[in-house]
Write a protein that holds these residues in place. Sequence first.
Motif, PDB file in Angstrom:
ATOM      1  N   VAL A   1       0.836  -1.204   0.000  1.00  0.00           N
ATOM      2  CA  VAL A   1       0.000   0.000   0.000  1.00  0.00           C
ATOM      3  C   VAL A   1       0.872   1.255   0.000  1.00  0.00           C
ATOM      4  O   VAL A   1       0.593   2.216  -0.728  1.00  0.00           O
TER       5      VAL A   1
ATOM      6  N   LEU B   1      -2.013  -1.932  -5.176  1.00  0.00           N
ATOM      7  CA  LEU B   1      -3.164  -1.783  -4.285  1.00  0.00           C
ATOM      8  C   LEU B   1      -4.077  -2.993  -4.386  1.00  0.00           C
ATOM      9  O   LEU B   1      -4.565  -3.518  -3.374  1.00  0.00           O
TER      10      LEU B   1
ATOM     11  N   TRP C   1      -3.617   4.750   1.038  1.00  0.00           N
ATOM     12  CA  TRP C   1      -3.171   4.918  -0.347  1.00  0.00           C
ATOM     13  C   TRP C   1      -3.428   6.342  -0.836  1.00  0.00           C
ATOM     14  O   TRP C   1      -2.534   7.000  -1.361  1.00  0.00           O
TER      15      TRP C   1
END
Length: 107
Positions: A6, A46, A62
Amino acid sequence: MAWLLVVVAGLLETGFAVGLKLSHGFTRLWPTVSFCVFALGSFGLLTLALRKLEVGPAYAVWTGIGAAGTAIYGMAFLGETVSTLKLVSISLVIAGVIGLQLSGAAH
């Protein structure tokens, strides 16, 4: 390991936002290519991280990293204005991401 993905994805988000700016509406080849590479990398990492993490906290981290990184990059390298309010706001975004992590909501 998922959180590392992330974080790297967030840094790549900064790269794709800057590439988007520098592409001038996709009219410049190499900034457009860099936008595509960074965007695919960011979304790809992600996506891998979301196999193990809850979407809410992961997405917040994120976007927080991407937003803060993009704003900092813009001020440092693209001649964007620097103001106390802008710096405080970036700090609040970072504090929010850290707070989310420390709250246990991200575990």
